[in-house]
Motif scaffolding. Sequence first.
Motif, PDB file in Angstrom:
ATOM      1  N   SER A 133      42.027  46.081  33.382  1.00  0.00           N
ATOM      2  CA  SER A 133      41.120  44.936  33.428  1.00  0.00           C
ATOM      3  C   SER A 133      40.130  45.002  34.584  1.00  0.00           C
ATOM      4  N   ARG A 134      40.563  45.403  35.742  1.00  0.00           N
ATOM      5  CA  ARG A 134      39.642  45.447  36.887  1.00  0.00           C
ATOM      6  C   ARG A 134      38.522  46.439  36.661  1.00  0.00           C
ATOM      7  N   ARG A 135      38.846  47.566  36.051  1.00  0.00           N
ATOM      8  CA  ARG A 135      37.829  48.577  35.790  1.00  0.00           C
ATOM      9  C   ARG A 135      36.903  48.141  34.663  1.00  0.00           C
ATOM     10  N   VAL A 136      37.459  47.554  33.608  1.00  0.00           N
ATOM     11  CA  VAL A 136      36.667  47.169  32.442  1.00  0.00           C
ATOM     12  C   VAL A 136      35.658  46.082  32.796  1.00  0.00           C
ATOM     13  N   LEU A 137      36.022  45.173  33.672  1.00  0.00           N
ATOM     14  CA  LEU A 137      35.144  44.061  34.002  1.00  0.00           C
ATOM     15  C   LEU A 137      33.880  44.476  34.755  1.00  0.00           C
ATOM     16  N   TRP A 138      33.843  45.693  35.259  1.00  0.00           N
ATOM     17  CA  TRP A 138      32.648  46.171  35.947  1.00  0.00           C
ATOM     18  C   TRP A 138      31.539  46.526  34.966  1.00  0.00           C
ATOM     19  N   PHE A 139      31.875  46.684  33.705  1.00  0.00           N
ATOM     20  CA  PHE A 139      30.915  47.150  32.720  1.00  0.00           C
ATOM     21  C   PHE A 139      30.307  45.995  31.933  1.00  0.00           C
ATOM     22  N   THR A 140      29.234  46.298  31.232  1.00  0.00           N
ATOM     23  CA  THR A 140      28.607  45.310  30.349  1.00  0.00           C
ATOM     24  C   THR A 140      29.532  45.073  29.154  1.00  0.00           C
ATOM     25  N   PRO A 141      29.355  43.964  28.449  1.00  0.00           N
ATOM     26  CA  PRO A 141      30.214  43.708  27.289  1.00  0.00           C
ATOM     27  C   PRO A 141      30.182  44.822  26.243  1.00  0.00           C
ATOM     28  N   LEU A 142      29.034  45.451  26.038  1.00  0.00           N
ATOM     29  CA  LEU A 142      28.965  46.552  25.081  1.00  0.00           C
ATOM     30  C   LEU A 142      29.803  47.737  25.544  1.00  0.00           C
ATOM     31  N   GLN A 143      29.715  48.061  26.827  1.00  0.00           N
ATOM     32  CA  GLN A 143      30.524  49.160  27.370  1.00  0.00           C
ATOM     33  C   GLN A 143      32.006  48.786  27.398  1.00  0.00           C
ATOM     34  N   GLN A 144      32.305  47.509  27.585  1.00  0.00           N
ATOM     35  CA  GLN A 144      33.693  47.057  27.544  1.00  0.00           C
ATOM     36  C   GLN A 144      34.287  47.289  26.165  1.00  0.00           C
ATOM     37  N   SER A 145      33.510  47.022  25.133  1.00  0.00           N
ATOM     38  CA  SER A 145      34.027  47.169  23.772  1.00  0.00           C
ATOM     39  C   SER A 145      34.420  48.613  23.483  1.00  0.00           C
ATOM     40  N   ILE A 146      33.671  49.555  24.019  1.00  0.00           N
ATOM     41  CA  ILE A 146      34.001  50.964  23.817  1.00  0.00           C
ATOM     42  C   ILE A 146      35.315  51.303  24.511  1.00  0.00           C
ATOM     43  N   GLN A 147      35.575  50.673  25.645  1.00  0.00           N
ATOM     44  CA  GLN A 147      36.812  50.950  26.368  1.00  0.00           C
ATOM     45  C   GLN A 147      38.012  50.219  25.771  1.00  0.00           C
ATOM     46  N   ILE A 148      37.759  49.188  24.978  1.00  0.00           N
ATOM     47  CA  ILE A 148      38.846  48.449  24.342  1.00  0.00           C
ATOM     48  C   ILE A 148      39.301  49.143  23.068  1.00  0.00           C
ATOM     49  N   LEU A 149      38.447  49.944  22.452  1.00  0.00           N
ATOM     50  CA  LEU A 149      38.800  50.632  21.209  1.00  0.00           C
ATOM     51  C   LEU A 149      40.108  51.423  21.309  1.00  0.00           C
ATOM     52  N   PRO A 150      40.324  52.248  22.357  1.00  0.00           N
ATOM     53  CA  PRO A 150      41.599  52.970  22.424  1.00  0.00           C
ATOM     54  C   PRO A 150      42.811  52.041  22.541  1.00  0.00           C
ATOM     55  N   LEU A 151      42.645  50.889  23.184  1.00  0.00           N
ATOM     56  CA  LEU A 151      43.757  49.942  23.291  1.00  0.00           C
ATOM     57  C   LEU A 151      44.119  49.372  21.924  1.00  0.00           C
ATOM     58  N   LEU A 152      43.103  48.997  21.157  1.00  0.00           N
ATOM     59  CA  LEU A 152      43.357  48.448  19.826  1.00  0.00           C
ATOM     60  C   LEU A 152      43.939  49.513  18.893  1.00  0.00           C
ATOM     61  N   LEU A 153      43.417  50.728  18.990  1.00  0.00           N
ATOM     62  CA  LEU A 153      43.970  51.823  18.185  1.00  0.00           C
ATOM     63  C   LEU A 153      45.419  52.122  18.562  1.00  0.00           C
ATOM     64  N   GLY A 154      45.712  52.086  19.851  1.00  0.00           N
ATOM     65  CA  GLY A 154      47.086  52.325  20.304  1.00  0.00           C
ATOM     66  C   GLY A 154      48.052  51.275  19.780  1.00  0.00           C
ATOM     67  N   ALA A 155      47.616  50.014  19.779  1.00  0.00           N
ATOM     68  CA  ALA A 155      48.473  48.946  19.254  1.00  0.00           C
ATOM     69  C   ALA A 155      48.725  49.153  17.763  1.00  0.00           C
ATOM     70  N   GLN A 156      47.694  49.540  17.029  1.00  0.00           N
ATOM     71  CA  GLN A 156      47.888  49.789  15.598  1.00  0.00           C
ATOM     72  C   GLN A 156      48.777  50.998  15.357  1.00  0.00           C
ATOM     73  N   LEU A 157      48.639  52.005  16.186  1.00  0.00           N
ATOM     74  CA  LEU A 157      49.479  53.192  16.041  1.00  0.00           C
ATOM     75  C   LEU A 157      50.946  52.845  16.266  1.00  0.00           C
ATOM     76  N   VAL A 158      51.221  52.007  17.258  1.00  0.00           N
ATOM     77  CA  VAL A 158      52.599  51.567  17.498  1.00  0.00           C
ATOM     78  C   VAL A 158      53.135  50.822  16.283  1.00  0.00           C
ATOM     79  N   MET A 159      52.319  49.943  15.691  1.00  0.00           N
ATOM     80  CA  MET A 159      52.769  49.203  14.508  1.00  0.00           C
ATOM     81  C   MET A 159      53.056  50.129  13.338  1.00  0.00           C
ATOM     82  N   VAL A 160      52.221  51.142  13.141  1.00  0.00           N
ATOM     83  CA  VAL A 160      52.435  52.087  12.041  1.00  0.00           C
ATOM     84  C   VAL A 160      53.711  52.889  12.270  1.00  0.00           C
ATOM     85  N   VAL A 161      53.922  53.340  13.493  1.00  0.00           N
ATOM     86  CA  VAL A 161      55.124  54.128  13.791  1.00  0.00           C
ATOM     87  C   VAL A 161      56.385  53.301  13.563  1.00  0.00           C
ATOM     88  N   VAL A 162      56.394  52.057  14.045  1.00  0.00           N
ATOM     89  CA  VAL A 162      57.569  51.201  13.845  1.00  0.00           C
ATOM     90  C   VAL A 162      57.787  50.930  12.366  1.00  0.00           C
TER      91      VAL A 162
END
Length: 173
Positions: free
Chosen positions: A97-126
Amino acid sequence: MQPTHRSRRILRPVRIWFVYLSLCVALLLSYVPTGQVPGVPDWVALLLAFWCVRERQHVGMGAGFIFGVLVDIGYGAAMGQHALAYVLLAYAANAVSRRVLWFTPLQQSIQILPLLLGAQLVMVVVRMLAGAEFPGWGYFLSSVTGTLLWLPLHFVLLLPQYQPEERDNNRPI
Protein backbone atom coordinates in the motif's frame (compact mmCIF):
# COMPACT_ATOMS: atom_id res chain seq x y z
CA MET A 1 8.74 21.85 -7.90
CA GLN A 2 5.49 19.92 -7.48
CA PRO A 3 4.48 17.14 -9.84
CA THR A 4 1.73 18.22 -12.24
CA HIS A 5 -0.32 15.02 -11.93
CA ARG A 6 -0.98 15.43 -8.20
CA SER A 7 -4.20 16.90 -6.96
CA ARG A 8 -3.95 19.94 -4.73
CA ARG A 9 -7.10 19.04 -2.87
CA ILE A 10 -6.84 17.79 0.66
CA LEU A 11 -8.69 14.61 1.55
CA ARG A 12 -10.63 14.42 4.78
CA PRO A 13 -10.24 11.27 6.86
CA VAL A 14 -12.42 8.43 5.66
CA ARG A 15 -15.44 7.48 7.69
CA ILE A 16 -15.20 3.84 8.68
CA TRP A 17 -18.92 3.28 8.26
CA PHE A 18 -18.53 4.31 4.59
CA VAL A 19 -15.73 1.78 4.08
CA TYR A 20 -17.77 -1.10 5.44
CA LEU A 21 -20.95 0.09 3.73
CA SER A 22 -19.13 0.00 0.38
CA LEU A 23 -17.86 -3.50 1.17
CA CYS A 24 -21.41 -4.60 2.02
CA VAL A 25 -22.66 -3.16 -1.28
CA ALA A 26 -19.88 -5.08 -3.04
CA LEU A 27 -21.03 -8.22 -1.22
CA LEU A 28 -24.59 -7.66 -2.44
CA LEU A 29 -23.32 -7.06 -5.99
CA SER A 30 -21.42 -10.33 -5.83
CA TYR A 31 -24.67 -12.13 -4.98
CA VAL A 32 -26.30 -10.93 -8.21
CA PRO A 33 -26.61 -14.00 -10.43
CA THR A 34 -24.57 -13.48 -13.58
CA GLY A 35 -24.42 -17.07 -14.73
CA GLN A 36 -21.26 -17.96 -16.55
CA VAL A 37 -20.65 -14.47 -17.98
CA PRO A 38 -16.88 -13.99 -18.23
CA GLY A 39 -15.42 -10.70 -17.15
CA VAL A 40 -17.75 -9.83 -14.29
CA PRO A 41 -15.42 -8.42 -11.64
CA ASP A 42 -15.13 -9.85 -8.16
CA TRP A 43 -16.55 -6.78 -6.46
CA VAL A 44 -15.58 -7.83 -2.95
CA ALA A 45 -11.98 -8.53 -3.95
CA LEU A 46 -11.77 -5.23 -5.82
CA LEU A 47 -13.11 -3.10 -2.97
CA LEU A 48 -11.16 -5.06 -0.39
CA ALA A 49 -7.95 -4.37 -2.32
CA PHE A 50 -8.91 -0.70 -2.70
CA TRP A 51 -9.60 -0.16 0.99
CA CYS A 52 -6.59 -2.21 2.09
CA VAL A 53 -4.41 0.06 -0.03
CA ARG A 54 -6.11 3.31 1.02
CA GLU A 55 -6.95 2.55 4.67
CA ARG A 56 -4.57 -0.15 5.79
CA GLN A 57 -5.03 0.67 9.48
CA HIS A 58 -8.80 0.02 9.30
CA VAL A 59 -9.22 -2.75 6.73
CA GLY A 60 -7.10 -5.86 6.71
CA MET A 61 -7.02 -9.61 6.87
CA GLY A 62 -9.87 -9.82 9.40
CA ALA A 63 -12.23 -8.02 7.02
CA GLY A 64 -10.97 -10.22 4.20
CA PHE A 65 -11.76 -13.35 6.20
CA ILE A 66 -15.24 -12.21 7.23
CA PHE A 67 -16.25 -11.09 3.75
CA GLY A 68 -14.67 -14.21 2.27
CA VAL A 69 -16.77 -16.46 4.48
CA LEU A 70 -19.87 -14.44 3.57
CA VAL A 71 -19.11 -14.86 -0.14
CA ASP A 72 -18.52 -18.60 0.40
CA ILE A 73 -21.88 -18.90 2.12
CA GLY A 74 -23.64 -16.89 -0.57
CA TYR A 75 -22.14 -18.88 -3.44
CA GLY A 76 -22.36 -22.24 -1.73
CA ALA A 77 -18.69 -22.63 -2.61
CA ALA A 78 -16.08 -24.77 -0.94
CA MET A 79 -15.95 -23.30 2.54
CA GLY A 80 -12.89 -21.16 2.92
CA GLN A 81 -12.05 -20.75 -0.75
CA HIS A 82 -12.88 -17.05 -0.92
CA ALA A 83 -11.86 -16.49 2.69
CA LEU A 84 -8.34 -17.77 2.04
CA ALA A 85 -8.04 -15.81 -1.20
CA TYR A 86 -9.29 -12.58 0.39
CA VAL A 87 -7.02 -12.92 3.41
CA LEU A 88 -4.01 -13.33 1.12
CA LEU A 89 -5.24 -10.44 -1.04
CA ALA A 90 -5.64 -8.19 2.02
CA TYR A 91 -2.17 -9.14 3.25
CA ALA A 92 -0.59 -8.41 -0.12
CA ALA A 93 -2.51 -5.14 -0.57
CA ASN A 94 -1.48 -3.97 2.89
CA ALA A 95 2.12 -4.91 2.15
CA VAL A 96 2.30 -2.85 -1.05
CA SER A 97 0.00 0.00 0.00
CA ARG A 98 2.71 2.54 0.81
CA ARG A 99 4.38 2.01 -2.54
CA VAL A 100 1.14 1.93 -4.56
CA LEU A 101 -0.12 5.21 -3.11
CA TRP A 102 2.81 7.09 -4.63
CA PHE A 103 1.46 6.45 -8.11
CA THR A 104 -1.42 7.90 -10.09
CA PRO A 105 -4.69 5.94 -10.04
CA LEU A 106 -3.98 4.58 -13.53
CA GLN A 107 -0.55 3.32 -12.47
CA GLN A 108 -2.10 1.93 -9.28
CA SER A 109 -4.52 -0.16 -11.32
CA ILE A 110 -1.64 -1.80 -13.17
CA GLN A 111 -0.04 -2.73 -9.85
CA ILE A 112 -3.30 -4.13 -8.49
CA LEU A 113 -3.73 -6.54 -11.42
CA PRO A 114 -1.25 -9.14 -10.04
CA LEU A 115 -3.01 -9.03 -6.65
CA LEU A 116 -6.41 -9.70 -8.20
CA LEU A 117 -4.97 -12.44 -10.41
CA GLY A 118 -3.28 -14.03 -7.40
CA ALA A 119 -6.54 -14.08 -5.46
CA GLN A 120 -8.31 -15.74 -8.38
CA LEU A 121 -5.51 -18.25 -8.76
CA VAL A 122 -5.85 -19.22 -5.09
CA MET A 123 -9.60 -19.72 -5.57
CA VAL A 124 -9.05 -21.91 -8.64
CA VAL A 125 -6.44 -24.03 -6.87
CA VAL A 126 -8.66 -24.57 -3.82
CA ARG A 127 -11.63 -25.38 -6.06
CA MET A 128 -9.58 -27.88 -8.07
CA LEU A 129 -8.25 -29.50 -4.90
CA ALA A 130 -11.87 -29.99 -3.86
CA GLY A 131 -12.52 -31.90 -7.08
CA ALA A 132 -13.88 -29.27 -9.46
CA GLU A 133 -12.74 -28.83 -13.02
CA PHE A 134 -10.63 -25.97 -14.33
CA PRO A 135 -13.06 -23.12 -15.12
CA GLY A 136 -11.18 -22.01 -18.24
CA TRP A 137 -8.99 -19.04 -18.99
CA GLY A 138 -11.99 -16.74 -19.32
CA TYR A 139 -12.36 -16.97 -15.55
CA PHE A 140 -9.29 -14.75 -15.14
CA LEU A 141 -10.83 -12.02 -17.32
CA SER A 142 -12.59 -10.64 -14.25
CA SER A 143 -9.23 -9.50 -12.86
CA VAL A 144 -8.65 -7.47 -16.00
CA THR A 145 -12.14 -6.00 -15.71
CA GLY A 146 -11.48 -5.15 -12.06
CA THR A 147 -8.25 -3.45 -13.06
CA LEU A 148 -10.09 -1.36 -15.65
CA LEU A 149 -12.67 -0.39 -13.02
CA TRP A 150 -10.00 0.75 -10.54
CA LEU A 151 -9.79 4.26 -12.00
CA PRO A 152 -13.52 5.16 -11.90
CA LEU A 153 -13.91 3.34 -8.60
CA HIS A 154 -11.04 5.38 -7.17
CA PHE A 155 -12.83 8.65 -7.86
CA VAL A 156 -16.28 7.44 -6.78
CA LEU A 157 -15.09 6.01 -3.45
CA LEU A 158 -12.96 9.03 -2.59
CA LEU A 159 -15.64 11.58 -3.52
CA PRO A 160 -17.05 11.84 0.04
CA GLN A 161 -13.57 12.66 1.34
CA TYR A 162 -13.24 15.64 -0.99
CA GLN A 163 -16.29 17.39 0.47
CA PRO A 164 -15.48 20.10 3.04
CA GLU A 165 -17.15 19.99 6.45
CA GLU A 166 -18.73 23.39 5.92
CA ARG A 167 -18.71 25.70 2.94
CA ASP A 168 -16.57 28.82 3.20
CA ASN A 169 -16.21 31.02 0.12
CA ASN A 170 -13.02 32.55 1.52
CA ARG A 171 -11.24 29.21 1.92
CA PRO A 172 -9.30 28.06 -1.16
CA ILE A 173 -9.57 24.30 -0.47
